[in-house]
Design an enzyme around this catalytic site. Structure first.
Site, PDB file in Angstrom:
ATOM      1  N   ARG A  54       0.741  -1.196   0.128  1.00 59.96           N
ATOM      2  CA  ARG A  54       0.009   0.104  -0.122  1.00 59.96           C
ATOM      3  C   ARG A  54       0.857   1.362   0.061  1.00 59.96           C
ATOM      4  O   ARG A  54       0.369   2.146  -0.441  1.00 59.96           O
ATOM      5  CB  ARG A  54      -0.978   0.050   1.290  1.00 59.96           C
ATOM      6  CG  ARG A  54      -2.067   1.008   1.269  1.00 59.96           C
ATOM      7  CD  ARG A  54      -2.791   0.767   2.436  1.00 59.96           C
ATOM      8  NE  ARG A  54      -1.959   1.173   3.743  1.00 59.96           N
ATOM      9  CZ  ARG A  54      -2.415   0.353   4.896  1.00 59.96           C
ATOM     10  NH1 ARG A  54      -3.267  -0.550   4.985  1.00 59.96           N
ATOM     11  NH2 ARG A  54      -1.687   0.681   5.969  1.00 59.96           N
ATOM     12  N   TYR A 107     -12.959  21.313 -12.680  1.00 60.39           N
ATOM     13  CA  TYR A 107     -13.566  20.002 -13.045  1.00 60.39           C
ATOM     14  C   TYR A 107     -14.884  19.738 -12.006  1.00 60.39           C
ATOM     15  O   TYR A 107     -14.537  19.805 -10.714  1.00 60.39           O
ATOM     16  CB  TYR A 107     -12.487  18.806 -12.958  1.00 60.39           C
ATOM     17  CG  TYR A 107     -13.073  17.541 -13.027  1.00 60.39           C
ATOM     18  CD1 TYR A 107     -13.373  16.991 -14.311  1.00 60.39           C
ATOM     19  CD2 TYR A 107     -13.004  16.658 -11.915  1.00 60.39           C
ATOM     20  CE1 TYR A 107     -13.802  15.635 -14.504  1.00 60.39           C
ATOM     21  CE2 TYR A 107     -13.128  15.316 -12.213  1.00 60.39           C
ATOM     22  CZ  TYR A 107     -13.505  14.766 -13.312  1.00 60.39           C
ATOM     23  OH  TYR A 107     -14.027  13.430 -13.551  1.00 60.39           O
ATOM     24  N   ASP A 179      -4.815  21.763 -11.322  1.00 56.79           N
ATOM     25  CA  ASP A 179      -5.168  20.558 -12.246  1.00 56.79           C
ATOM     26  C   ASP A 179      -4.572  20.677 -13.422  1.00 56.79           C
ATOM     27  O   ASP A 179      -5.043  21.389 -14.108  1.00 56.79           O
ATOM     28  CB  ASP A 179      -6.660  20.292 -12.175  1.00 56.79           C
ATOM     29  CG  ASP A 179      -7.045  19.270 -12.809  1.00 56.79           C
ATOM     30  OD1 ASP A 179      -6.735  18.663 -13.812  1.00 56.79           O
ATOM     31  OD2 ASP A 179      -8.377  18.681 -12.587  1.00 56.79           O
ATOM     32  N   LYS A 204      -6.232  10.072 -18.271  1.00 57.81           N
ATOM     33  CA  LYS A 204      -6.475  10.594 -19.566  1.00 57.81           C
ATOM     34  C   LYS A 204      -5.234  10.421 -20.604  1.00 57.81           C
ATOM     35  O   LYS A 204      -5.067   9.355 -20.945  1.00 57.81           O
ATOM     36  CB  LYS A 204      -6.717  12.161 -19.509  1.00 57.81           C
ATOM     37  CG  LYS A 204      -7.765  12.671 -18.480  1.00 57.81           C
ATOM     38  CD  LYS A 204      -8.985  12.200 -18.940  1.00 57.81           C
ATOM     39  CE  LYS A 204     -10.095  12.041 -17.927  1.00 57.81           C
ATOM     40  NZ  LYS A 204     -10.252  13.374 -17.098  1.00 57.81           N
TER      41      LYS A 204
HETATM   42  C1  PLP Z   1     -11.027  13.218 -15.843  1.00 56.35           C
HETATM   43  C2  PLP Z   1     -10.737  14.512 -15.060  1.00 56.35           C
HETATM   44  C3  PLP Z   1     -10.557  14.281 -13.687  1.00 56.35           C
HETATM   45  C4  PLP Z   1     -10.588  13.193 -13.018  1.00 56.35           C
HETATM   46  O1  PLP Z   1     -10.004  11.960 -13.474  1.00 56.35           O
HETATM   47  P1  PLP Z   1     -10.221  10.544 -13.074  1.00 56.35           P
HETATM   48  O2  PLP Z   1      -8.956   9.531 -13.282  1.00 56.35           O
HETATM   49  O3  PLP Z   1     -11.600  10.202 -13.942  1.00 56.35           O
HETATM   50  O4  PLP Z   1     -11.034  10.493 -11.644  1.00 56.35           O
HETATM   51  C5  PLP Z   1      -9.727  15.380 -13.105  1.00 56.35           C
HETATM   52  N1  PLP Z   1      -9.404  16.621 -13.726  1.00 56.35           N
HETATM   53  C6  PLP Z   1      -9.891  16.732 -14.825  1.00 56.35           C
HETATM   54  C7  PLP Z   1      -9.791  18.063 -15.482  1.00 56.35           C
HETATM   55  C8  PLP Z   1     -10.465  15.611 -15.758  1.00 56.35           C
HETATM   56  O5  PLP Z   1     -10.850  15.904 -16.936  1.00 56.35           O
END
Ligand code: PLP
Length: 389
Positions: A54, A107, A179, A204
């Site tokens: 972990r 987001y 982010d 992504k």
């Molecule tokens: C998709 C996304 C997230 C979240 O990511 P997950 O892996 O789906 O939890 C956070 N910030 C942005 C800008 C996103 O497009």
């Protein structure tokens, strides 16, 4: 070393893995130690290596080293999803009585988390106009701990003046979290913009193949890293080792994939901007976009994700257009090899700023398909839109 070489070499050490080019998947819970002295050393407070599955495995450490090298930060903590990386980073630094400033273009699930759980914990949350720039100073209070930025904004793709926001935040003793999912570790370097914690939905472009959930947060310095990592260890947040392997595998090709996503994205966005059915395109790399100057100053490229506002037309027409498309899937997420399209309604979420749109909004992810096929599919989609107008 130049960046493309860092992408290929960082976090790899074939000599430690019988010559294997890639760090293998360490399927590990228990890690055994041959002597009491080594057991005590592995489990002492503050040791995050070679301790328990972990807390991290060699696969975890390889992934985190690779992302840290690209971001230019001290070290990275990986988590089970992008959202978990965002929420864990906030919780690691916020206490009851603190105040956090969050961009109105954030987001959506981060807004939902802040408005429900952060407020439930007695943390004050203020959403602010993403275009505020250095005037963020007027919203900073004595108890402001974090200013959260996201550029370009989710769904609306508006740019933020991150260096100006960082300067104001730091002058008041607050931290800046970003982010950086859209910018990717290749096209945006948050630490050069004054950011303290840079967060990615690795789901992504880092994983890049729509086949894994993964998130990470990179800290600018050791002190921030220790606080973040300690919180995640105490909370039990960690990423799965298969996903970390997929993250590393995706990372090795991110630069070549992004070049194509950028090229196709800009070409599609420009083509759409010139169409009669379209009111405006939301893409900061287009020269007439209101955020273009900031994007040009702070980013090295653009990914394949952008927005689109149609001229006013009834919902049935848009539905007919979307239903008729064969190359654009409809669904959450982006950053894989395939094209996507999604109806959005950014105005519905804003609380601190106005979002005006002439007609329905869409979000497009430009995948790696041939640009002519992508245009042709939209062309017949517009025919369906007109037929149902
Ligand atoms: C998709 C996304 C997230 C979240 O990511 P997950 O892996 O789906 O939890 C956070 N910030 C942005 C800008 C996103 O497009």
């Amino acid at each position: 070393m130049k960046e493309d070489t860092v992408i290929v070499t960082s976090g790899r050490s074939p000599e430690d893995h019988n010559g294997a080019v890639n760090v293998p998947v360490y399927r590990v819970s228990t890690i055994t130690h041959p002597t009491v002295a080594e057991l005590e050393s592995a489990t002492k407070a503050g040791n995050f290596s070679n301790r328990y599955g972990r807390v991290g495995t060699p696969t975890t450490e390889a992934f985190e080293a690779a992302v840290s090298a690209l971001e230019g930060g001290f070290n990275t903590v990986s988590m089970s999803s992008g959202l978990s990386a965002l929420t864990s980073s906030l919780l690691a630094f916020l206490s009851t009585g603190d105040h956090v400033l969050i961009t109105d273009s954030v987001y959506g699930p981060v807004r939902r988390f802040a408005s429900s759980h952060l407020q439930r914990l007695g943390i004050e949350v203020t959403f602010y106009d993403p275009l505020i720039g250095g005037d963020i100073a007027s919203l900073i209070q004595d108890n402001t701990k974090i200013v959260f930025v996201e550029a370009p904004g989710s769904l609306t793709f508006d740019m933020q003046d991150i260096p100006a926001i960082s300067a104001a935040a730091h002058a008041a003793g607050a931290l800046v979290f970003m982010d950086n999912t859209w910018g990717t570790p290749v096209y945006c370097k948050p630490f050069d913009l004054g950011v303290d914690i840079s967060i990615h939905a690795c789901t992504k472009y880092i994983c890049g193949h729509s086949d894994a959930m993964l998130g990470c947060a990179t800290a600018a310095n050791e002190e921030l890293y220790i606080q973040l990592k300690t919180f995640c260890v105490h909370q039990g947040v960690c990423a799965g080792t298969e996903e970390l392997f997929l993250g590393l595998r995706g990372l090795r090709t991110i630069s070549v994939r992004l070049e194509r996503h950028m090229k196709t994205g800009i070409e599609l966005a420009s083509w759409l901007a010139a169409r009669d059915e379209v009111d405006r395109v939301l893409h900061p790399a287009l020269p007439d976009d209101p955020g273009h100057a900031l994007w040009k100053r702070d980013f090295k490229g653009s990914c394949g994700l952008f927005g689109l506002i149609l001229k006013d037309v009834r919902k049935e027409a848009v539905d007919a257009m979307l239903d008729s498309l064969s190359l654009y899937g409809m669904g959450a997420s982006w950053g894989g090899f395939e094209s996507l399209i999604l109806p959005t309604n950014p105005g519905a979420y804003r609380t601190a700023s106005k979002w005006e749109a002439a007609g329905p909004s869409l979000r497009i992810h430009a995948g790696l398909e041939d640009i002519d096929d992508l245009k042709a599919d939209l062309e017949q989609g517009f025919a369906a839109l007109k037929a149902n107008a």
